[in-house]
Design a protein around this motif. Structure first.
Motif, short mmCIF file in Angstrom:
data_model
loop_
_atom_site.label_atom_id
_atom_site.label_comp_id
_atom_site.label_asym_id
_atom_site.label_seq_id
_atom_site.Cartn_x
_atom_site.Cartn_y
_atom_site.Cartn_z
N ARG A 113 0.81 -1.22 0.00
CA ARG A 113 0.00 0.00 0.00
C ARG A 113 0.85 1.27 0.00
N LYS A 114 2.14 1.11 -0.07
CA LYS A 114 3.03 2.25 0.04
C LYS A 114 3.49 2.75 -1.33
N VAL A 115 3.64 4.03 -1.43
CA VAL A 115 4.31 4.64 -2.58
C VAL A 115 5.80 4.69 -2.26
N VAL A 116 6.61 4.26 -3.19
CA VAL A 116 8.06 4.23 -3.00
C VAL A 116 8.71 5.21 -3.96
N GLY A 117 9.71 5.89 -3.49
CA GLY A 117 10.43 6.81 -4.34
C GLY A 117 11.90 6.43 -4.48
N TRP A 118 12.44 6.64 -5.66
CA TRP A 118 13.87 6.53 -5.87
C TRP A 118 14.43 7.95 -5.98
N TYR A 119 15.58 8.14 -5.34
CA TYR A 119 16.25 9.42 -5.34
C TYR A 119 17.70 9.22 -5.80
N ARG A 120 18.31 10.31 -6.21
CA ARG A 120 19.73 10.27 -6.49
C ARG A 120 20.38 11.53 -5.96
N GLN A 121 21.64 11.39 -5.61
CA GLN A 121 22.39 12.54 -5.11
C GLN A 121 23.78 12.50 -5.72
N THR A 122 24.12 13.59 -6.38
CA THR A 122 25.45 13.73 -6.96
C THR A 122 26.27 14.67 -6.09
N SER B 275 0.34 0.14 -7.37
CA SER B 275 0.05 -0.71 -8.54
C SER B 275 1.30 -1.02 -9.37
N GLY B 276 2.37 -0.30 -9.08
CA GLY B 276 3.58 -0.45 -9.89
C GLY B 276 3.73 0.64 -10.94
N MET B 277 2.73 1.50 -11.04
CA MET B 277 2.82 2.58 -12.02
C MET B 277 3.91 3.55 -11.62
N VAL B 278 4.73 3.90 -12.58
CA VAL B 278 5.88 4.78 -12.32
C VAL B 278 5.58 6.18 -12.82
N THR B 279 5.89 7.14 -12.00
CA THR B 279 5.79 8.54 -12.40
C THR B 279 7.18 9.15 -12.27
N TRP B 280 7.69 9.65 -13.38
CA TRP B 280 9.03 10.21 -13.40
C TRP B 280 8.99 11.71 -13.17
N THR B 281 10.02 12.23 -12.55
CA THR B 281 10.14 13.68 -12.54
C THR B 281 10.60 14.09 -13.93
N THR B 282 10.13 15.21 -14.38
CA THR B 282 10.34 15.62 -15.77
C THR B 282 11.82 15.72 -16.13
N SER B 283 12.57 16.36 -15.28
CA SER B 283 13.98 16.59 -15.60
C SER B 283 14.75 15.29 -15.70
N TYR B 284 14.47 14.36 -14.79
CA TYR B 284 15.21 13.10 -14.82
C TYR B 284 14.80 12.25 -16.00
N PHE B 285 13.53 12.25 -16.32
CA PHE B 285 13.04 11.40 -17.40
C PHE B 285 13.74 11.73 -18.72
N GLU B 286 13.93 12.99 -18.97
CA GLU B 286 14.54 13.37 -20.24
C GLU B 286 15.97 12.83 -20.35
N SER B 287 16.64 12.71 -19.23
CA SER B 287 18.03 12.24 -19.26
C SER B 287 18.14 10.71 -19.30
#
Length: 126
Positions: free
Chosen positions: A30-39, A53-65
């Motif tokens: 029942r949890k939403v999980v997030g992936w993060y990155r740090q440079t 449900s497994g549906m993925v929502t990307w942040t716009t900036s990351y998706f383009e890369s």
């Protein structure tokens, strides 16, 4: 709650990795999980959320890369979310973290404020 990101390492450009996020929490499905990155020198940034449900929502900036190079499968039976990276580039080098999220104050935030597990370092270099 326990969060464990793993699977990072040193990989050559063009290579692939599968990162795992194992979560010890009640009702994981029942949890939403997030992936993060740090440079280096930058703040940790959210790159994608994975719904129950497994549906993925990307942040716009990351998706383009990463278009076409990253997938995020979810395995509710094993309380795990993956981050599968292919055709890796040096700019993918970062520490990757995961967390369980809640939507608060108009944005996704860590469900437990300021609580982070150990991230996993991905280094893409020849």
């Amino acid at each position: 709650v326990q969060l464990q990101a793993s699977g990072g390492g040193l990989v050559q450009p063009g290579g692939s990795l599968r990162l795992s996020c194992a979560v010890s929490v009640s009702f994981f499905s029942r949890k939403v999980v997030g992936w993060y990155r740090q440079t280096p020198g930058k703040q940790r940034e959210l790159i994608a959320t994975v719904a129950e449900s497994g549906m993925v929502t990307w942040t716009t900036s990351y998706f383009e890369s990463v278009r076409g190079r990253v997938t995020i499968p979810r395995d509710n039976a094993n309380n795990t979310v993956y981050l599968q990276l292919k055709s890796l580039k040096p700019e993918d080098t970062a520490v990757y973290y995961c967390n369980i999220l809640t939507f608060r104050r108009g944005r996704w935030e860590a469900e437990i404020p300021n609580y982070w597990g150990q991230g996993t370092l991905v280094t893409v270099s020849s």
